[in-house]
Design a protein around this motif. Sequence first.
Motif, mmCIF file in Angstrom:
data_model
loop_
_atom_site.group_PDB
_atom_site.id
_atom_site.type_symbol
_atom_site.label_atom_id
_atom_site.label_comp_id
_atom_site.label_asym_id
_atom_site.label_seq_id
_atom_site.Cartn_x
_atom_site.Cartn_y
_atom_site.Cartn_z
ATOM 1 N N LYS A 130 -1.776 -4.991 3.297
ATOM 2 C CA LYS A 130 -2.006 -3.616 3.372
ATOM 3 C C LYS A 130 -0.281 -3.146 2.530
ATOM 4 O O LYS A 130 -0.400 -2.422 1.890
ATOM 5 C CB LYS A 130 -1.688 -2.818 4.298
ATOM 6 N N GLU A 131 0.379 -4.390 2.874
ATOM 7 C CA GLU A 131 1.879 -3.980 1.933
ATOM 8 C C GLU A 131 2.032 -4.550 0.536
ATOM 9 O O GLU A 131 2.453 -3.682 -0.057
ATOM 10 C CB GLU A 131 3.052 -5.247 3.359
ATOM 11 N N ALA A 132 0.808 -5.411 0.112
ATOM 12 C CA ALA A 132 0.897 -5.599 -1.445
ATOM 13 C C ALA A 132 0.409 -4.446 -2.025
ATOM 14 O O ALA A 132 0.499 -4.067 -2.539
ATOM 15 C CB ALA A 132 0.000 -6.766 -1.170
ATOM 16 N N PHE A 133 -0.769 -3.441 -0.956
ATOM 17 C CA PHE A 133 -1.667 -2.403 -2.010
ATOM 18 C C PHE A 133 -0.392 -1.347 -2.140
ATOM 19 O O PHE A 133 -0.232 -0.556 -3.058
ATOM 20 C CB PHE A 133 -2.501 -2.447 -0.861
ATOM 21 N N SER A 134 0.058 -1.197 -0.885
ATOM 22 C CA SER A 134 1.497 -0.548 -0.965
ATOM 23 C C SER A 134 2.496 -0.501 -1.855
ATOM 24 O O SER A 134 2.767 0.264 -2.807
ATOM 25 C CB SER A 134 1.781 -0.596 0.734
ATOM 26 N N LEU A 135 3.052 -1.745 -2.090
ATOM 27 C CA LEU A 135 4.225 -2.070 -3.388
ATOM 28 C C LEU A 135 2.953 -1.699 -4.988
ATOM 29 O O LEU A 135 3.885 -1.285 -5.083
ATOM 30 C CB LEU A 135 3.771 -3.796 -3.725
ATOM 31 N N LEU A 136 1.845 -2.044 -5.001
ATOM 32 C CA LEU A 136 1.402 -1.720 -6.151
ATOM 33 C C LEU A 136 0.887 -0.295 -6.377
ATOM 34 O O LEU A 136 1.402 -0.104 -7.136
ATOM 35 C CB LEU A 136 -0.060 -2.710 -5.960
ATOM 36 N N GLU A 137 0.677 0.091 -5.188
ATOM 37 C CA GLU A 137 0.509 1.696 -5.250
ATOM 38 C C GLU A 137 2.283 2.643 -5.653
ATOM 39 O O GLU A 137 1.800 3.733 -6.524
ATOM 40 C CB GLU A 137 0.393 2.514 -4.594
ATOM 41 N N ASP A 138 3.109 1.989 -5.305
ATOM 42 C CA ASP A 138 4.096 2.639 -5.722
ATOM 43 C C ASP A 138 4.991 1.504 -7.053
ATOM 44 O O ASP A 138 5.878 2.119 -7.194
ATOM 45 C CB ASP A 138 4.950 2.127 -4.362
ATOM 46 N N GLY A 139 3.818 1.181 -7.825
ATOM 47 C CA GLY A 139 4.458 0.534 -8.581
ATOM 48 C C GLY A 139 5.529 -0.482 -9.252
ATOM 49 O O GLY A 139 5.928 -0.617 -9.677
ATOM 50 N N ILE A 140 5.621 -0.923 -8.047
ATOM 51 C CA ILE A 140 6.232 -2.353 -7.929
ATOM 52 C C ILE A 140 5.322 -3.426 -7.858
ATOM 53 O O ILE A 140 4.488 -4.057 -7.273
ATOM 54 C CB ILE A 140 6.750 -2.435 -6.646
ATOM 55 N N PRO A 141 5.588 -4.765 -9.277
ATOM 56 C CA PRO A 141 4.920 -5.636 -9.726
ATOM 57 C C PRO A 141 4.551 -6.374 -8.546
ATOM 58 O O PRO A 141 5.924 -7.330 -8.675
ATOM 59 C CB PRO A 141 5.028 -6.035 -10.951
ATOM 60 N N VAL A 142 3.226 -7.027 -7.581
ATOM 61 C CA VAL A 142 3.476 -8.121 -6.863
ATOM 62 C C VAL A 142 1.830 -8.543 -7.405
ATOM 63 O O VAL A 142 1.026 -8.552 -7.884
ATOM 64 C CB VAL A 142 4.043 -8.196 -5.504
ATOM 65 N N ALA A 143 2.313 -10.321 -7.136
ATOM 66 C CA ALA A 143 0.811 -11.011 -7.236
ATOM 67 C C ALA A 143 0.786 -11.736 -5.613
ATOM 68 O O ALA A 143 1.406 -12.356 -5.844
ATOM 69 C CB ALA A 143 0.522 -11.772 -8.341
#
Length: 139
Positions: free
Chosen positions: A115-128
Amino acid sequence: MIRYTLKCAQGHGFESWFQNAAAFDTLAAGGHVSCPECGSTEVEKSLMAPRVTTSEAARAAAATPEGERDRKIAELKAKVESEFDYVGSSFVAEARKMHEGETPHRGIYGEANPKEAFSLLEDGIPVAPLPFLPTRKAN
């Protein structure tokens, strides 16, 4: 860790891992090792051959697609762990601080739930996600 080939009183064969030989002896004596097929706790070690790998066999295994994948993942792990900062459970907060310009950009890795990772992605913060468990989390 040690893997034993086991046999129950009904003759069913199966394998199981134990911390060491003494752990098997203690668990078996207490009736805590049971056959997955019939549930019998009358279990004993079967005859088994040791697993020996020659350098030739290791080279052959490395030449397979799985061996190549494992080699590349090991290289990635070494690079990440030597060049990036491990921030553990602070990963989400650190990624947001960098994205918002509060802290300098740098390579980081750590933990985040989906959930936290998707939230970062939704905010334009690239994570993998990493394809390995960091050494600091291996225990």
